[in-house]
Design a protein around this motif. Structure first.
Motif, PDB file in Angstrom:
ATOM      1  N   LYS A 168       1.538  11.556 -10.563  1.00 53.36           N
ATOM      2  CA  LYS A 168       1.928  12.600  -9.621  1.00 53.36           C
ATOM      3  C   LYS A 168       1.954  11.981  -8.232  1.00 53.36           C
ATOM      4  N   SER A 189       0.530  13.012  -5.630  1.00 51.80           N
ATOM      5  CA  SER A 189      -0.828  13.021  -5.062  1.00 51.80           C
ATOM      6  C   SER A 189      -1.636  11.805  -5.559  1.00 51.80           C
ATOM      7  N   GLN A 190      -1.418  11.406  -6.815  1.00 51.57           N
ATOM      8  CA  GLN A 190      -2.099  10.230  -7.356  1.00 51.57           C
ATOM      9  C   GLN A 190      -1.591   8.952  -6.687  1.00 51.57           C
ATOM     10  N   ASN A 205      -0.292   8.766  -3.690  1.00 50.70           N
ATOM     11  CA  ASN A 205      -0.824   8.780  -2.325  1.00 50.70           C
ATOM     12  C   ASN A 205      -2.292   8.371  -2.292  1.00 50.70           C
ATOM     13  N   ALA A 206      -3.053   8.833  -3.292  1.00 54.39           N
ATOM     14  CA  ALA A 206      -4.476   8.468  -3.354  1.00 54.39           C
ATOM     15  C   ALA A 206      -4.630   6.964  -3.558  1.00 54.39           C
ATOM     16  N   ASN A 238      -3.768   5.203  -0.317  1.00 59.29           N
ATOM     17  CA  ASN A 238      -4.868   5.305   0.659  1.00 59.29           C
ATOM     18  C   ASN A 238      -6.015   4.372   0.295  1.00 59.29           C
TER      19      ASN A 238
END
Length: 155
Positions: A18, A20-21, A23-24, A27
């Motif tokens: 996903k 969000s994954q 992006n994590a 980061n």
């Protein structure tokens, strides 16, 4: 010899992530980069500090060279000095200093007409008897027998 079908199957089996994954993970990577950069910088700084300590010791063999003096001079803790010594000199700082003093004594014994008392004083040993014992323990010879058994190398 790679089968196209295997590559296609492996590609299809790559898990989808996903946003969000992704992006994590991005980061996390951004946080790791400064750590790796900093750890390399710290290592370079430690190598330079070890080199500076070594040069200071070699230039000041005739003085006391206490642990406290070295720590004050380089603004480091005793623990840091011990860690640097074991990592870079492969021995304790005290043993390293004694080894360098014995090397210098051997040099003077084979290249000068200095008396053993003068050499003892010149290399920072405050106690003549301790110097004799330490020299014999490290070389297998007393300073006098070392001087007699090895030729004078005055150029």
């Amino acid at each position: 010899n790679i089968v196209e079908k295997e590559i296609e199957d492996d590609y299809k089996n790559i898990p989808s992530l996903k946003l969000s994954q992704i992006n994590a993970l991005s980061n996390l990577f951004k946080m790791c980069v400064p750590y790796f950069y900093t750890s390399k910088a710290i290592k370079a700084e430690e190598n330079e500090l070890a080199s500076n300590i070594e040069q200071y010791i070699l230039k000041n063999l005739n003085s006391t060279l206490s642990i406290k003096e070295l720590c004050n001079r380089f603004q480091i803790t005793v623990s840091t000095l011990y860690q640097i010594s074991h990592k870079h000199f492969k021995t304790s700082i005290k043993d390293y200093i004694i080894s360098k003093r014995i090397e210098k004594a051997k040099h003077y014994l084979t290249t000068s007409q200095l008396s053993i008392y003068q050499i003892c004083d010149k290399i920072g040993f405050n106690d003549y008897n301790f110097f004799i014992r330490t020299f014999k323990k490290r070389t297998g010879h007393t300073p006098l027998s070392y001087k007699k058994n090895f030729p004078l190398n005055i150029l």
